[in-house]
Write a protein that holds these residues in place. Sequence first.
Motif, PDB file in Angstrom:
ATOM      1  N   LEU A 106      95.464  11.903  -3.221  1.00  0.00           N
ATOM      2  CA  LEU A 106      95.284  10.581  -2.638  1.00  0.00           C
ATOM      3  C   LEU A 106      93.793  10.287  -2.620  1.00  0.00           C
ATOM      4  CD1 LEU A 106      97.743  10.912   0.388  1.00  0.00           C
ATOM      5  CD2 LEU A 106      98.144   9.672  -1.747  1.00  0.00           C
ATOM      6  N   SER A 107      93.408   9.083  -3.002  1.00  0.00           N
ATOM      7  CA  SER A 107      91.987   8.765  -3.067  1.00  0.00           C
ATOM      8  C   SER A 107      91.647   7.619  -2.122  1.00  0.00           C
ATOM      9  CB  SER A 107      91.579   8.387  -4.496  1.00  0.00           C
ATOM     10  OG  SER A 107      92.282   7.243  -4.942  1.00  0.00           O
ATOM     11  N   TYR A 108      90.435   7.679  -1.571  1.00  0.00           N
ATOM     12  CA  TYR A 108      89.945   6.669  -0.643  1.00  0.00           C
ATOM     13  C   TYR A 108      88.483   6.395  -0.983  1.00  0.00           C
ATOM     14  CZ  TYR A 108      93.663   9.191   1.859  1.00  0.00           C
ATOM     15  OH  TYR A 108      94.821   9.841   2.183  1.00  0.00           O
ATOM     16  N   ALA A 109      88.042   5.193  -0.671  1.00  0.00           N
ATOM     17  CA  ALA A 109      86.618   4.866  -0.787  1.00  0.00           C
ATOM     18  C   ALA A 109      86.139   4.386   0.577  1.00  0.00           C
ATOM     19  CB  ALA A 109      86.385   3.787  -1.839  1.00  0.00           C
ATOM     20  N   LEU A 110      85.046   4.957   1.050  1.00  0.00           N
ATOM     21  CA  LEU A 110      84.506   4.611   2.357  1.00  0.00           C
ATOM     22  C   LEU A 110      83.214   3.828   2.182  1.00  0.00           C
ATOM     23  CD1 LEU A 110      84.870   5.018   5.445  1.00  0.00           C
ATOM     24  CD2 LEU A 110      83.329   6.987   5.234  1.00  0.00           C
ATOM     25  N   LEU A 111      83.143   2.658   2.792  1.00  0.00           N
ATOM     26  CA  LEU A 111      81.963   1.800   2.709  1.00  0.00           C
ATOM     27  C   LEU A 111      81.222   1.811   4.042  1.00  0.00           C
ATOM     28  CD1 LEU A 111      83.678  -1.167   0.855  1.00  0.00           C
ATOM     29  CD2 LEU A 111      82.091   0.477  -0.148  1.00  0.00           C
ATOM     30  N   PRO A 112      79.988   1.312   4.078  1.00  0.00           N
ATOM     31  CA  PRO A 112      79.273   1.207   5.367  1.00  0.00           C
ATOM     32  C   PRO A 112      80.065   0.385   6.377  1.00  0.00           C
ATOM     33  CG  PRO A 112      77.759   0.866   3.543  1.00  0.00           C
ATOM     34  CD  PRO A 112      79.138   0.898   2.947  1.00  0.00           C
ATOM     35  N   PHE A 113      79.635   0.429   7.640  1.00  0.00           N
ATOM     36  CA  PHE A 113      80.353  -0.250   8.716  1.00  0.00           C
ATOM     37  C   PHE A 113      80.655  -1.710   8.387  1.00  0.00           C
ATOM     38  CE2 PHE A 113      78.511   2.495  12.397  1.00  0.00           C
ATOM     39  CZ  PHE A 113      79.480   3.460  12.165  1.00  0.00           C
ATOM     40  N   THR A 255      73.847  -5.316   3.143  1.00  0.00           N
ATOM     41  CA  THR A 255      72.906  -6.426   3.335  1.00  0.00           C
ATOM     42  C   THR A 255      71.606  -5.947   3.972  1.00  0.00           C
ATOM     43  OG1 THR A 255      73.967  -6.973   5.455  1.00  0.00           O
ATOM     44  CG2 THR A 255      74.716  -8.167   3.496  1.00  0.00           C
ATOM     45  N   GLY A 256      71.683  -4.954   4.841  1.00  0.00           N
ATOM     46  CA  GLY A 256      70.475  -4.419   5.452  1.00  0.00           C
ATOM     47  C   GLY A 256      69.582  -3.747   4.435  1.00  0.00           C
ATOM     48  N   PHE A 278      81.711 -10.511   0.256  1.00  0.00           N
ATOM     49  CA  PHE A 278      82.154  -9.652  -0.847  1.00  0.00           C
ATOM     50  C   PHE A 278      82.487  -8.246  -0.350  1.00  0.00           C
ATOM     51  CE2 PHE A 278      81.048  -6.262  -3.796  1.00  0.00           C
ATOM     52  CZ  PHE A 278      81.982  -6.495  -4.803  1.00  0.00           C
ATOM     53  N   LEU A 279      81.593  -7.673   0.460  1.00  0.00           N
ATOM     54  CA  LEU A 279      81.820  -6.312   0.951  1.00  0.00           C
ATOM     55  C   LEU A 279      83.081  -6.232   1.801  1.00  0.00           C
ATOM     56  CD1 LEU A 279      78.158  -5.281   1.849  1.00  0.00           C
ATOM     57  CD2 LEU A 279      79.541  -4.448  -0.069  1.00  0.00           C
ATOM     58  N   GLU A 280      83.361  -7.291   2.557  1.00  0.00           N
ATOM     59  CA  GLU A 280      84.577  -7.274   3.373  1.00  0.00           C
ATOM     60  C   GLU A 280      85.823  -7.370   2.492  1.00  0.00           C
ATOM     61  OE1 GLU A 280      86.157  -6.606   7.122  1.00  0.00           O
ATOM     62  OE2 GLU A 280      84.099  -6.511   6.378  1.00  0.00           O
ATOM     63  N   LEU A 371      81.662 -17.509   9.680  1.00  0.00           N
ATOM     64  CA  LEU A 371      81.624 -16.164   9.103  1.00  0.00           C
ATOM     65  C   LEU A 371      82.046 -15.104  10.114  1.00  0.00           C
ATOM     66  CD1 LEU A 371      80.895 -14.196   6.812  1.00  0.00           C
ATOM     67  CD2 LEU A 371      78.521 -14.267   7.611  1.00  0.00           C
ATOM     68  N   TRP A 372      81.561 -15.199  11.348  1.00  0.00           N
ATOM     69  CA  TRP A 372      81.887 -14.158  12.332  1.00  0.00           C
ATOM     70  C   TRP A 372      83.397 -14.070  12.553  1.00  0.00           C
ATOM     71  CZ3 TRP A 372      84.633 -15.507  16.644  1.00  0.00           C
ATOM     72  CH2 TRP A 372      84.574 -16.845  17.061  1.00  0.00           C
ATOM     73  N   LYS A 373      84.040 -15.237  12.595  1.00  0.00           N
ATOM     74  CA  LYS A 373      85.482 -15.265  12.833  1.00  0.00           C
ATOM     75  C   LYS A 373      86.233 -14.712  11.628  1.00  0.00           C
ATOM     76  CE  LYS A 373      87.110 -18.748  15.116  1.00  0.00           C
ATOM     77  NZ  LYS A 373      87.605 -20.102  15.507  1.00  0.00           N
ATOM     78  N   TRP A 374      85.783 -15.081  10.430  1.00  0.00           N
ATOM     79  CA  TRP A 374      86.440 -14.602   9.211  1.00  0.00           C
ATOM     80  C   TRP A 374      86.293 -13.084   9.079  1.00  0.00           C
ATOM     81  CZ3 TRP A 374      85.133 -12.016   4.743  1.00  0.00           C
ATOM     82  CH2 TRP A 374      86.088 -12.050   3.710  1.00  0.00           C
ATOM     83  N   LEU A 375      85.102 -12.564   9.370  1.00  0.00           N
ATOM     84  CA  LEU A 375      84.877 -11.121   9.260  1.00  0.00           C
ATOM     85  C   LEU A 375      85.763 -10.332  10.227  1.00  0.00           C
ATOM     86  CD1 LEU A 375      80.984 -10.928   8.915  1.00  0.00           C
ATOM     87  CD2 LEU A 375      82.676 -10.412   7.142  1.00  0.00           C
ATOM     88  N   LEU A 376      86.027 -10.890  11.393  1.00  0.00           N
ATOM     89  CA  LEU A 376      86.830 -10.184  12.377  1.00  0.00           C
ATOM     90  C   LEU A 376      88.318 -10.197  12.054  1.00  0.00           C
ATOM     91  CD1 LEU A 376      85.101 -11.196  15.739  1.00  0.00           C
ATOM     92  CD2 LEU A 376      84.915  -9.043  14.476  1.00  0.00           C
ATOM     93  N   ARG A 377      88.728 -11.082  11.148  1.00  0.00           N
ATOM     94  CA  ARG A 377      90.158 -11.138  10.799  1.00  0.00           C
ATOM     95  C   ARG A 377      90.421 -10.813   9.340  1.00  0.00           C
ATOM     96  NH1 ARG A 377      91.036 -17.755  10.628  1.00  0.00           N
ATOM     97  NH2 ARG A 377      90.660 -17.991   8.391  1.00  0.00           N
TER      98      ARG A 377
END
Length: 383
Positions: A106-113, A255-256, A278-280, A371-377
């Motif tokens: 099984l494979s997974y990719a982990l991205l920053p927070f 982005t940081g 994009f990252l989300e 954006l904040w609302k979209w990122l949270l959902r």
Amino acid sequence: TAHIITGPRRSGKSVLSATLPGKAFYVNFEDPAMAGFSITDYKKLLQAGYELFGEFDYIVLDEVQEVEGWERIVSALRESYPTVVTGSNARLLSREFSTYLTGRYLSYALLPFSFREFLAYKRTKPEVTTTKDEARIKRALLEYIRRGGFPEALRFGREYLVNLYNDIINRDVVVRYGIRNVRELKEVAFYLFSNFAGRITYSKIKNVIGIGNVETVKNYVEYLESAYLVFELPKFSFKPKEVLRGDRKVYAVDTGMVDTIVPKTFENIDRLMENAVFLELLRLRHYRKPSVEIYHYRDGKSEIDFVVKEGERIGLIQVTYASGRDEIAEREVKGLFRAMELFHLRSGTLITWGYSGKIEAGGKSIDAVPLWKWLLRALSGIS
């Protein structure tokens, strides 16, 4: 069973593997003590584990691609114990690995927070019920965009991101692929970062930097992408050949990091917003819905930031830095309506900085969402 966790360096792969239930036998192949380790030594490795722990429930092989022929080690070890493999290279799942494990992994990719994870790290509640709550969330979003999501960068600051950027290039690209012209590679990496959320062509990079041929540029970009430093986004087309040949956009892993490496990046807040979206979407594909496909779209009349396809379903997403309806450029609205017509859709999404509402015309509707609302959902679906 083997579990493979890939992702950019320092994104938390080792920490994630250590949170699995039971006692782990952890081996870090970037430790100098493991220098010279050979696939023939795997029984000695098990013996060392027994001597250290007596018994253990699973094995973690961290950055295992440092060992030549590591696929065979995993194939042998997983017969006795569940084996977790981590690596900061997308090419970890090589043909040899697939052959040796015959699909039993099984494979997974982990991205920053993500933004939600960033809020959890900051112990900030994501619930918004008042104007004051919204202001607090927007302040947190600005901080998230500027600082990014690498866990240790949130503790040690921008200098850490500079070092991490150089580590990824030097250790995961230069050393791994035996790059001779390091200056050339670093110029390509900086060019990609400087043009984040923008279109690129290999021929233009070749001409700007003065590289001998396009194939070298293509290889450099592929190496940087395999190290999770950048990501290419293909152009959508109903014809598969055009997807391969069409122009591409490029995005940074964080982005940081891009704000730290490229001077005055924060002046381009709209592009940083687009990179965050994009990252989300990438997290959606890696964490929840592997069948999701992500593209950009452009023709002579419309430019759409993201076309998100899941089976027969298609969603269109446009990103703009606007806090009010009067700040939204008409070309953004007209372009989205035009693309909705082309894709036979009745709705589309416009991600803004602060404006929320519906824009309707001709029986079609654009859902404008901050954006904040979209990122949270966002992880809930393609829209």
